[in-house]
Design an enzyme around this catalytic site. Structure first.
Site, short mmCIF file in Angstrom:
data_model
loop_
_atom_site.label_atom_id
_atom_site.label_comp_id
_atom_site.label_asym_id
_atom_site.label_seq_id
_atom_site.Cartn_x
_atom_site.Cartn_y
_atom_site.Cartn_z
N GLN A 11 9.41 -3.49 51.54
CA GLN A 11 9.66 -2.10 51.96
C GLN A 11 11.14 -1.74 51.83
OE1 GLN A 11 6.92 -0.39 55.21
NE2 GLN A 11 7.26 -2.48 55.91
N ASP A 37 13.12 -17.85 43.96
CA ASP A 37 12.56 -18.45 45.16
C ASP A 37 13.73 -18.79 46.07
OD1 ASP A 37 11.42 -19.96 47.14
OD2 ASP A 37 10.61 -21.52 45.83
N ILE A 38 13.92 -17.98 47.12
CA ILE A 38 15.11 -18.18 47.97
C ILE A 38 15.07 -19.50 48.73
CG2 ILE A 38 15.50 -15.70 48.21
CD1 ILE A 38 14.48 -15.96 51.11
N ALA A 61 11.57 -11.75 53.34
CA ALA A 61 11.18 -12.32 54.63
C ALA A 61 9.68 -12.58 54.66
CB ALA A 61 11.55 -11.38 55.77
N THR A 102 15.18 -8.90 63.27
CA THR A 102 14.10 -8.20 63.95
C THR A 102 14.24 -8.15 65.46
OG1 THR A 102 11.69 -8.34 64.38
CG2 THR A 102 12.84 -10.39 63.94
N TYR A 126 7.11 -16.14 64.30
CA TYR A 126 7.87 -15.18 63.49
C TYR A 126 9.25 -14.94 64.10
CZ TYR A 126 9.45 -10.69 61.64
OH TYR A 126 10.22 -9.69 61.10
N LYS A 130 12.90 -16.09 62.58
CA LYS A 130 13.92 -15.09 62.26
C LYS A 130 15.22 -15.37 63.02
CE LYS A 130 13.73 -11.88 60.06
NZ LYS A 130 14.16 -11.70 58.63
N TRP A 151 9.74 -1.92 63.74
CA TRP A 151 8.68 -0.95 63.39
C TRP A 151 8.94 -0.27 62.04
CZ3 TRP A 151 6.58 2.14 68.20
CH2 TRP A 151 6.29 1.24 69.24
#
Length: 291
Positions: A11, A37-38, A61, A102, A126, A130, A151
């Site tokens: 996004q 490929d990180i 991510a 996040t 998650y 992060k 969001w």
């Protein structure tokens, strides 16, 4: 100025590509997971050394919050290890590292808005992965900017707005959680914020560290859904009223716990970079782009 963008199909990544394409003063290289490929440290080091960017914006991510509970190793590989390799490579060529994080790094039980200095306490895989990424980036590259958001939605990818519009095609009533609060954030605004910060740092702004960036006004998911349907009807995309029923988190159980409070205080990014909070209502003005 040269910018490397990872996660170009996501996004925020897709919005970064769109905006950077309209900036002739910036040379950019955008890569998706098939191109880089990180989690491959050697591949990351080679690409960064070859391109020698002034800034790296990591928009890659593992964001599948529920799947992360079972895909622990994959979550840490993408959300911790990949950012570390990118940050190390950025440091090696003198680039600034900009990394997206996040609201899930917080427990979500605070009253009021979360500030950058508040205690971190992620509740699921998650959020934990992060947070590990944040720490890895900060340790590997002193010239870093970590941008926590929440969001996220836009015209591409999977998000709440697109899901609501899809469900509305065949439903007259939807139950939507009303006891989780936050700030919907348009991915295009996140992309713009990251570009503004990258430019500022390249021009001498030394305000490195962690920042919060999300949308205002704060709402719950129920009110967000109501506004989406209201806008869709006014724009001629819906020919019926959708009844949005308020439900609790307990009535909509998920494998991963969601924060009850995802409200982020965005004053710091305004003070240091002049960046205003995302206006999510304005981003709903052209919902045909989400269908």
């Amino acid at each position: 100025m040269k910018i490397l963008v990872t996660g170009s199909n996501g996004q925020v990544g897709s919005c970064l590509v769109k905006q950077l394409s309209q900036m002739p003063e910036i040379e950019f290289w955008a890569v998706d997971r098939t191109q880089l490929d990180i989690t491959d440290a050697a591949a990351v080091a080679k690409l960064v050394n070859d391109f020698k960017p002034h800034a790296i914006i990591n928009a890659a991510a593992h964001t599948a919050v529920d799947k992360a509970e079972d895909e622990v190793a994959l979550s840490y590989a993408i959300n911790r290890d990949g950012p570390q390799w990118l940050a190390e490579a950025a440091n090696s060529v003198g680039a600034v590292m900009l990394h997206i994080s996040t609201d899930y790094v917080f427990a979500g039980d605070k009253q009021g808005e979360y500030r950058e200095t508040d205690a971190i306490d992620p509740q699921g895989v998650y959020g934990k992965s992060k947070l590990a990424g944040e720490l890895a980036v900060a340790a590997a590259c002193p010239r870093h900017v970590i941008l926590r958001t929440a969001w996220v939605f836009c015209e591409t990818g999977n998000n709440f707005v697109k899901t609501m519009l899809r469900l509305a095609q065949n439903r007259d009533e939807l139950g939507v959680v009303a006891d989780q609060f936050g700030g919907p954030t348009y991915a295009g605004d996140i992309a713009n914020a990251l570009i503004v910060m990258a430019k500022a740092v390249s021009e001498g702004n030394q305000s490195f560290g962690i920042y919060h960036y999300a949308g205002l006004p704060h709402v719950n998911w129920h009110l967000f859904a109501y506004e989406i349907f209201k806008q869709a009807k006014s724009q001629g995309l819906l020919d019926k009223e959708i009844h949005v029923k308020a439900i609790t988190s307990e009535q909509y159980p998920t494998p991963a716990k969601r924060p009850a409070n995802s409200k982020l205080d965005c004053n710091k990014v305004l003070q240091h970079f002049g960046i205003q909070a995302s206006d999510w209502r304005a981003a709903l003005n052209k919902l045909n782009g989400y269908l």
